[in-house]
Design an enzyme around this catalytic site. Sequence first.
Site, PDB file in Angstrom:
ATOM      1  N   ASP A  65       0.953  -1.313  -0.230  1.00  0.00           N
ATOM      2  CA  ASP A  65       0.083   0.166  -0.285  1.00  0.00           C
ATOM      3  C   ASP A  65       0.901   0.848  -0.336  1.00  0.00           C
ATOM      4  OD1 ASP A  65       1.129  -1.095   2.594  1.00  0.00           O
ATOM      5  OD2 ASP A  65      -0.687   0.467   3.319  1.00  0.00           O
ATOM      6  N   GLU A  66       0.438   2.195  -0.301  1.00  0.00           N
ATOM      7  CA  GLU A  66       0.737   3.532   0.096  1.00  0.00           C
ATOM      8  C   GLU A  66       2.037   4.063  -0.845  1.00  0.00           C
ATOM      9  OE1 GLU A  66      -1.558   5.607   3.274  1.00  0.00           O
ATOM     10  OE2 GLU A  66      -0.088   4.576   3.905  1.00  0.00           O
ATOM     11  N   ILE A  67       2.517   3.597  -1.875  1.00  0.00           N
ATOM     12  CA  ILE A  67       4.415   3.422  -2.346  1.00  0.00           C
ATOM     13  C   ILE A  67       3.681   5.103  -2.567  1.00  0.00           C
ATOM     14  CG2 ILE A  67       5.684   3.082  -3.988  1.00  0.00           C
ATOM     15  CD1 ILE A  67       4.214   0.342  -4.306  1.00  0.00           C
TER      16      ILE A  67
END
Lengths: 558, 558
Positions: free
Chosen positions: B333-335
């Site tokens: 998630d949330e790269i």
Amino acid sequence: MKILLCVLLTTVFPVHVHSLWPIPRAMQSGSTPLLLANDLNIQYKFSNVPSDLQAAVAQTKKFLQTDQLGRLVVDRGASDLPLISKASRLSTLSLALHGTGKPLSISQVAVSALETRDESYTLNVPADGSAASLTANTTLGLFRGLTTFGQLFFFTSGQTYTLKAPFTITDSPAYPYRGFMLDTARNFFPVADIQRTLDAMSWVKTNTFHWHIVDSQSFPLQVPGFPELSAKGAYASNLVYTPADVQNIVSYAAARGIDVLVEIDTPGHTSVISKSHPELIACAESTPWASFANEPPAGQLRFTSPTTTNFTASLLSAVAKLFPSKLMSTGGDEINQNCYNTDAETQSDLKAQGRTFEQALDVFTQATHGAVRASGKTPVVWEEMVLSHNVTLSNDTIAMVWISSEDAAAVAQKGFRIIHAPSDYFYLDCGHGGWVGAFPSGNSWCDPFKTWQKAYTFNPLANIAPAQNHLILGGEHLLWTEQSSPSNLDSIVWPRAASSAEVFWTGPTQPTGQPLDVREALPRLHEIAFRMQKRGVNAIPLQPLWCALRPDACDIDR
Amino acid sequence: MKILLCVLLTTVFPVHVHSLWPIPRAMQSGSTPLLLANDLNIQYKFSNVPSDLQAAVAQTKKFLQTDQLGRLVVDRGASDLPLISKASRLSTLSLALHGTGKPLSISQVAVSALETRDESYTLNVPADGSAASLTANTTLGLFRGLTTFGQLFFFTSGQTYTLKAPFTITDSPAYPYRGFMLDTARNFFPVADIQRTLDAMSWVKTNTFHWHIVDSQSFPLQVPGFPELSAKGAYASNLVYTPADVQNIVSYAAARGIDVLVEIDTPGHTSVISKSHPELIACAESTPWASFANEPPAGQLRFTSPTTTNFTASLLSAVAKLFPSKLMSTGGDEINQNCYNTDAETQSDLKAQGRTFEQALDVFTQATHGAVRASGKTPVVWEEMVLSHNVTLSNDTIAMVWISSEDAAAVAQKGFRIIHAPSDYFYLDCGHGGWVGAFPSGNSWCDPFKTWQKAYTFNPLANIAPAQNHLILGGEHLLWTEQSSPSNLDSIVWPRAASSAEVFWTGPTQPTGQPLDVREALPRLHEIAFRMQKRGVNAIPLQPLWCALRPDACDIDR
């Protein structure tokens, strides 16, 4: 060498090197390490030391041993060891009282009139290990100073120390009333939970426990002369406060500098009285409840009836005897007009008496406030009694502003003293969703959640004319307990409620002259939360520990 | 006489006379009072009884003695005494397993593949005191049935009883995955707190503990072969999970029917690895943090580097050995793109390799998922790996949908299996205000608070085409712990998280054929909350006790 050390300190430990909450109103500190002796001697410069002060001194010494609070740095202070290895050691704190004669106890001062209660103190902690001194006009002032002294030190590797000696602190509260309200009627709280809350309150110098002890849902208070109220109105026979429990709580609070302001809410919020006195209550448990009350169950005192009025005045007199405080609240919030409009007895009374609704409410209020005054207490009311009704209130009546912080201005314009209890800043229950049944989309009426930051930015004098500033007595956080019990008492209250404790103790200005600021406050609030955890109060974390150990690193602009 | 009694029961106790949560998928109950013998005999109709089943039976008997749950009526069931005084007494419950051979233990079944795990059971409790029977295909099914049996009874005046015998229950979960996620990286949770949470999960038949064990803030997991990660990345040397702790938690969970799905979030949410391997992390603790991460501290694995990729694959293999589950999450998630755009090493790698960002991410994903598969596990990812990146995922990869419940449809259209973990329904942390510093007006990014009612109205198949319904494995409540610790673990989770447990066990329909309904559910949810309190889990009240004791009286339309 000393100069070099100072520079080093300033660079490495810029600001957050003490853990005081609330921050004193005037303080100077240095940058010299100072160790605390394990066998610190706290001595008295006066005789006839009250037993509650002796107990407070013992508790202070105990906490200095057991808190073991690490500094908010990544290594929790381990690298402070070289700095403190050759530091002087403080081995004596002496307590002195101004004036002569046998001193009043903390408990006696704590329940005295707000107007004359003196909580001021001065604290000097030299950097060279010579005796520290704490001086005050009252034992309550000494207690406040002991609380401050107990927050000056950190712990690492067996050493209790500060890096910021010397300290010169001159302190007193900006506002005389700093409270916390607990509702013990929606859900019940055992004595031990209240005592733990009083402990935490005392650690942040909160001085009033506003006890919303009964309400429409339950009547847990055993009142001498009125045993039927709790016998039929408590949730269960073991979910009560006996007179001994009350005495226990009152004395526990007073020894910690806390006055207990009891509230018997009238004429609304009284449905449960119908369980023992159905004739006194209009629209008892009437449905649909939303037509008769803001929440179930409906039910209000038939205040138009002389019988009800006499009953209420007698009840207030009986309750007043249980509480030494000079204040007592008769409530007065959320009177539901429809309940009375549709109550045949009330309408019949009004007609027979030839009075309007407001005239009758005035008669009732004179009687109930008369009972409070005859008990030696000043009446406290919710804001509606000032703003929504046409009743005569004595000039010294105190109004609690709860509906909106903006209402304080109107109350002040009417010349009444004010305790700030606004739902938009200080209601701890807000934001946890609706609790009414069969309402899947229901949110809390006072959304959103009131953060500590929101409370901390409260301005007690907003919209108050300078000539009326003297009317502001202070304020309080409040916990209504529709969705609370001992299960979440600590976690919903702490450390959030500490924010108002500082707003009303410290006032608008830090000792540096800067205005109060959430950026400056956050590390100290972390510290009081950690301290509470060490002392058995389940305060919650405000941030990931990564942030707490790196003050400012998680600020929005870093 | 019997008919008269039935009518009386129907009138006085209309609906809420059992306290089952989750409610079984098929159930018939009567209206005959039945007492439970204090020395209830729970006997086995098969041999080689696994020790974890024996322990579960002992625990069931203990809870039947100690729960002592009063019915949700004003007198808590005291007036039931005449009804039960002449009731038959149930003294035997027999457990039977379909099939032959030495049975697998609860623990063995609990960690088996989701696709084949069998939790079904049938439970018959006759009204005449003859033996009750519980039958299942697996010991895990028996465990679920024991949990149900333990919720059938109330207590008053020394008697354990039901008013609703006989019971015929045929039950199995609507969805195979029913989880709870805990983040132990923002703030740390000791083993005992996790165990208490596992207990509560098992009481509502939750079957997966999704352990978000590490993140950017701290790395509490001691990984064999990688001691430096926790040595330099844990908050403190005592705030770690040793391999023995993990084994302890895994076995404690499995004995309670719970699989532990561990997550090692990659390549984002890995800043703390820079403490021991600075060369592996791009933009480690870069500022301003908001330019490099969704929350501080910034830092992501340099996945373009073969060294980093090999390290990550080896780490995943080592972690996989600690957990018997057939599932393991690699996060995803949330790269943060800017972090990599501004990282010279990453840009140099991409140029040298002649790969785009997404091509390199694909190479990394093949390697990490390869390591997971080589460990005998199926990869689980956050939704971005399906929806926001162009990487090749094996068809059996499971995606957790968290950003919005609406994203499930897009994931299903791509043919991947789904675990519902939507922030708009199941994030327990939402609504408690912002935790970022120096931001007085900050609220929670995912306001408002997600009530149990909101979660309870979640539709797992919303916007999912019928042909894709089989892709929905279930869902989970999640606790991100920026503002949580053991201080508020129980109170923020329970009973709220029970709502998803019922949504995914019972499915859309009550045994009556009616759809799930918050009005019907609330009294049962009160009861499981009270039961949790009796068993040492600090579940919070959902309403004033006045309302809880009067089902429906506080509904919005009453």
